[in-house]
Design a protein around this motif. Structure first.
Motif, PDB file in Angstrom:
ATOM      1  N   ARG A 133       0.629  -1.127  -0.060  1.00  0.00           N
ATOM      2  CA  ARG A 133       0.261  -0.054  -0.015  1.00  0.00           C
ATOM      3  C   ARG A 133       0.919   1.342   0.079  1.00  0.00           C
ATOM      4  O   ARG A 133       0.385   2.410  -0.260  1.00  0.00           O
ATOM      5  CB  ARG A 133      -0.984  -0.092   1.401  1.00  0.00           C
ATOM      6  N   PHE A 134       2.108   1.092   0.290  1.00  0.00           N
ATOM      7  CA  PHE A 134       3.097   2.311   0.244  1.00  0.00           C
ATOM      8  C   PHE A 134       4.485   1.813   0.174  1.00  0.00           C
ATOM      9  O   PHE A 134       4.835   0.781   0.848  1.00  0.00           O
ATOM     10  CB  PHE A 134       2.967   2.978   1.951  1.00  0.00           C
ATOM     11  N   VAL A 135       5.073   2.526  -0.945  1.00  0.00           N
ATOM     12  CA  VAL A 135       6.603   2.022  -1.253  1.00  0.00           C
ATOM     13  C   VAL A 135       7.219   3.437  -1.272  1.00  0.00           C
ATOM     14  O   VAL A 135       6.677   4.525  -1.934  1.00  0.00           O
ATOM     15  CB  VAL A 135       6.613   1.568  -2.807  1.00  0.00           C
ATOM     16  N   HIS A 136       8.377   3.554  -0.589  1.00  0.00           N
ATOM     17  CA  HIS A 136       9.217   4.713  -0.520  1.00  0.00           C
ATOM     18  C   HIS A 136      10.547   4.342  -1.448  1.00  0.00           C
ATOM     19  O   HIS A 136      11.161   3.237  -1.224  1.00  0.00           O
ATOM     20  CB  HIS A 136       9.666   4.922   0.633  1.00  0.00           C
ATOM     21  N   VAL A 137      10.919   5.078  -2.546  1.00  0.00           N
ATOM     22  CA  VAL A 137      11.805   4.785  -3.370  1.00  0.00           C
ATOM     23  C   VAL A 137      13.057   5.749  -3.271  1.00  0.00           C
ATOM     24  O   VAL A 137      12.736   6.991  -3.336  1.00  0.00           O
ATOM     25  CB  VAL A 137      11.580   4.869  -4.884  1.00  0.00           C
TER      26      VAL A 137
END
Length: 316
Positions: A133-137
């Motif tokens: 639901r949440f991805v930090h790149v």
């Protein structure tokens, strides 16, 4: 000559003490999106590509629910997949090690996330499609790697999930900017909002997220808002330095403070023992010195590396 043993690394007591780049504005916006997902009952795992010393990972993990996974992928001190990536790591992340990340993380949380040590190209092997639901790149700044990371994020996210792209506009990271705007114009990524450092987007509908950000003025204390339009798409731009939101505190902070206060209070007794104590110190019938309750607590709850340091200070 006997070499002096290196002092153990001091565990952070607050998120502020963890090295890294995670401004208060982005902490506030992370909180808005992650809290909204929790409030609406949106399910899914969390993913971070590029962790450095763990600052944003520690913060993000505070929103993890019991039946969800948090995957963190970073090279740490492993070999880079190519020479350009290796040169970038030597220049910007020479002091980064997996041990340092894990020590910082465990100062705030009881268990480590699922750590993938290696290039972010490994992420699809460890994270299922439509699971996050949440991805930090926030990994490599090289265009080829960032484009692959964005593709991996797209595959991993559920339709209404949020992706955060770091360094999308810094002067020293043109590869990130190129991959980010390519994703917007050619790959269906829809921006929600921008900060000085990060672009927040979704492959779903950005309007409900934007409307909620616009409707609630209380959270925007200390921020400046402007509404932009890019290729027919509305984009919110935030700047400023709002107060830091509530962040995880080290689970050792209370115990460390008590130990330090106890040591300070006991210092005069160690420096100038009473005549009675001096006269009985070497007698066969003298009772052994008892550990204070605070030191006993330290032995029970603190990690061994901290406990050993405390014992050395107290001579026991």
């Amino acid at each position: 000559m006997t070499a002096t043993a290196p002092r153990p690394a001091q565990r952070p007591r607050t998120l502020h003490e963890v090295k890294g780049w995670f401004p208060s504005l982005d902490q506030v916006i992370f909180d808005r999106f992650l809290s909204r997902q929790k409030r609406l009952g949106q399910r899914g795992d969390l993913l971070e590509m590029g962790a450095y010393m763990g600052k944003s990972a520690i913060f993000t993990a505070g929103y993890l629910r019991a039946d969800e996974r948090f995957t963190v992928c970073d090279l740490f001190d492993a070999p880079a997949p190519d020479e350009r990536n290796a040169a970038e790591a030597r220049k910007s992340y020479a002091t980064l090690t997996r041990v340092a990340f894990e020590q910082n993380y465990l100062a705030f949380h009881d268990e480590l996330p699922d750590v993938v040590q290696g290039p972010t190209s490994l992420v699809p092997d460890h994270v299922a499609p439509d699971s996050c639901r949440f991805v930090h790149v926030d990994a490599s700044h090289l265009y080829e790697h960032v484009a692959g990371d964005i593709d991996a994020a797209h595959t991993a996210l559920v339709p209404a999930g949020v992706v955060v792209l770091d360094d999308f506009r810094s002067e020293h990271t043109p590869g990130v900017a190129a991959a980010t705007w390519e994703a917007v114009f050619l790959r269906g990524l829809r921006p929600v909002c921008l900060t000085t450092q990060k672009l927040y987007g979704t492959w779903g509908d950005p309007e409900p997220l934007q409307e909620e950000l616009l409707a609630d003025e209380e959270w925007r204390a200390g921020t400046h808002l402007s509404v932009q339009e890019i290729a027919g798409q509305r984009v919110l731009r935030f700047s400023g330095r709002p107060p830091n939101p509530a962040a995880p505190r080290s689970r050792y902070a209370h115990e460390i403070r008590e130990i330090r206060e106890s040591d300070t209070a006991a210092e005069p007794d160690r420096a100038a023992p009473s005549p009675q104590a001096a006269g009985s110190a070497g007698s066969a019938g003298s009772a052994p010195r008892r550990r204070s309750p605070v030191r006993k607590l330290a032995a029970d709850v603190l990690p061994p590396v901290v406990t050993r340091a405390i014992r050395r200070r107290g001579g026991k």
